[in-house]
Design a protein around this motif. Structure first.
Motif, PDB file in Angstrom:
ATOM      1  N   TRP A   9      10.604   0.098   8.175  1.00 42.00           N
ATOM      2  CA  TRP A   9       9.544   0.561   6.966  1.00 42.00           C
ATOM      3  C   TRP A   9       9.365   2.110   6.999  1.00 42.00           C
ATOM      4  O   TRP A   9       9.876   2.655   7.780  1.00 42.00           O
ATOM      5  N   ASN A  10       9.271   2.605   5.901  1.00 41.22           N
ATOM      6  CA  ASN A  10       8.920   3.948   5.566  1.00 41.22           C
ATOM      7  C   ASN A  10       7.676   4.118   4.536  1.00 41.22           C
ATOM      8  O   ASN A  10       7.512   3.178   3.665  1.00 41.22           O
ATOM      9  N   GLY A  11       6.880   4.937   4.665  1.00 44.97           N
ATOM     10  CA  GLY A  11       5.825   5.426   3.961  1.00 44.97           C
ATOM     11  C   GLY A  11       5.251   6.838   3.943  1.00 44.97           C
ATOM     12  O   GLY A  11       6.138   7.762   4.242  1.00 44.97           O
ATOM     13  N   ASN A  35       0.909  -1.223  -0.082  1.00 38.96           N
ATOM     14  CA  ASN A  35      -0.019  -0.021  -0.072  1.00 38.96           C
ATOM     15  C   ASN A  35       0.765   1.324   0.151  1.00 38.96           C
ATOM     16  O   ASN A  35       0.716   2.385   0.730  1.00 38.96           O
ATOM     17  N   GLY A  36       1.724   1.335  -0.795  1.00 43.24           N
ATOM     18  CA  GLY A  36       2.735   2.580  -0.927  1.00 43.24           C
ATOM     19  C   GLY A  36       3.874   2.569   0.203  1.00 43.24           C
ATOM     20  O   GLY A  36       4.561   3.833   0.102  1.00 43.24           O
ATOM     21  N   ALA A  37       3.920   1.626   1.285  1.00 40.36           N
ATOM     22  CA  ALA A  37       5.101   1.637   2.123  1.00 40.36           C
ATOM     23  C   ALA A  37       5.990   0.769   1.625  1.00 40.36           C
ATOM     24  O   ALA A  37       5.596  -0.294   1.017  1.00 40.36           O
ATOM     25  N   TYR A  38       7.158   0.863   2.172  1.00 41.41           N
ATOM     26  CA  TYR A  38       8.211   0.075   1.774  1.00 41.41           C
ATOM     27  C   TYR A  38       9.078  -0.582   3.227  1.00 41.41           C
ATOM     28  O   TYR A  38       9.070   0.163   3.957  1.00 41.41           O
ATOM     29  N   ALA A  39       9.069  -1.868   3.090  1.00 37.50           N
ATOM     30  CA  ALA A  39       9.818  -2.571   4.450  1.00 37.50           C
ATOM     31  C   ALA A  39      11.053  -3.410   4.025  1.00 37.50           C
ATOM     32  O   ALA A  39      11.089  -4.033   2.723  1.00 37.50           O
ATOM     33  N   SER A  60       1.397   9.418   4.935  1.00 37.92           N
ATOM     34  CA  SER A  60       0.119   9.353   5.378  1.00 37.92           C
ATOM     35  C   SER A  60      -0.408  10.860   5.000  1.00 37.92           C
ATOM     36  O   SER A  60       0.241  11.991   5.600  1.00 37.92           O
ATOM     37  N   ALA A  61      -1.138  11.022   4.176  1.00 40.87           N
ATOM     38  CA  ALA A  61      -1.763  12.301   3.705  1.00 40.87           C
ATOM     39  C   ALA A  61      -0.615  13.040   3.085  1.00 40.87           C
ATOM     40  O   ALA A  61      -0.455  14.345   3.298  1.00 40.87           O
ATOM     41  N   GLY A  62       0.665  12.457   2.496  1.00 41.39           N
ATOM     42  CA  GLY A  62       1.818  13.000   1.950  1.00 41.39           C
ATOM     43  C   GLY A  62       2.631  13.471   3.104  1.00 41.39           C
ATOM     44  O   GLY A  62       3.835  14.025   2.802  1.00 41.39           O
ATOM     45  N   VAL A  63       2.594  12.799   4.293  1.00 41.02           N
ATOM     46  CA  VAL A  63       3.489  13.251   5.519  1.00 41.02           C
ATOM     47  C   VAL A  63       4.317  12.082   5.665  1.00 41.02           C
ATOM     48  O   VAL A  63       3.729  11.002   5.851  1.00 41.02           O
ATOM     49  N   PRO A  64       5.572  12.249   5.414  1.00 40.34           N
ATOM     50  CA  PRO A  64       6.426  10.580   5.691  1.00 40.34           C
ATOM     51  C   PRO A  64       6.161  10.214   7.122  1.00 40.34           C
ATOM     52  O   PRO A  64       6.022  11.061   8.061  1.00 40.34           O
ATOM     53  N   CYS A  65       6.279   8.844   7.068  1.00 39.30           N
ATOM     54  CA  CYS A  65       6.459   8.352   8.521  1.00 39.30           C
ATOM     55  C   CYS A  65       7.309   6.947   8.322  1.00 39.30           C
ATOM     56  O   CYS A  65       7.361   6.446   7.149  1.00 39.30           O
ATOM     57  N   SER A  66       7.750   6.650   9.504  1.00 36.90           N
ATOM     58  CA  SER A  66       8.689   5.417   9.467  1.00 36.90           C
ATOM     59  C   SER A  66       8.542   4.660  10.607  1.00 36.90           C
ATOM     60  O   SER A  66       8.110   5.251  11.615  1.00 36.90           O
ATOM     61  N   GLY A  67       8.968   3.443  10.818  1.00 33.22           N
ATOM     62  CA  GLY A  67       9.331   2.822  11.953  1.00 33.22           C
ATOM     63  C   GLY A  67       9.819   1.364  11.932  1.00 33.22           C
ATOM     64  O   GLY A  67      10.657   1.265  10.914  1.00 33.22           O
TER      65      GLY A  67
END
Length: 116
Positions: free
Chosen positions: A98-100, A81-85, A102-109
């Motif tokens: 992982w990184n991806g 779904n558009g995130a990469y792990a 949400s509403a165009g704002v980067p997030c990772s974890g």
């Protein structure tokens, strides 16, 4: 004349060896995996869990736009779904990053997985 005797003997030997050889083993990480994803940075969902299936080194999940592979050595490269792990599996567990967005704002974890 000697060649005519050796060829059938070689064929019989090869066929009997093939018949008694063990079946080709599947991918070492095939099966059901429980995966937990935790957001460390950004506004993505704080935590989520799901079950993924690895079959012949390919990752899938019902109803998810997922693609990726698990190498025979356990190297993970997945897009969902558009995130990469990426990360690594070893035995019955694994982890990675992982990184991806949400509403165009980067997030990772980070993610953790265990074989079911």
């Amino acid at each position: 004349m000697r060649r005519n005797r050796i060829r059938p003997l070689i064929c019989v030997t090869l066929l009997s060896a093939a018949a008694t050889a063990p079946a080709f083993a599947g991918h070492p990480y095939d099966g059901q995996w429980s995966v937990t994803v935790v957001t460390k940075n950004g506004n993505c969902e704080p935590s989520t869990s799901s079950t993924l299936t690895i079959s012949d080194g390919r990752v899938s999940a019902p109803g998810a736009a997922i693609s990726g592979t698990i190498g025979r050595e356990g190297l993970v490269r997945v897009s969902i779904n558009g995130a990469y792990a990426n990360g690594h599996l070893n035995g019955n567990s694994g982890s990675g990053k992982w990184n991806g967005a949400s509403a165009g704002v980067p997030c990772s974890g980070r993610w953790e997985a265990s074989r079911q």
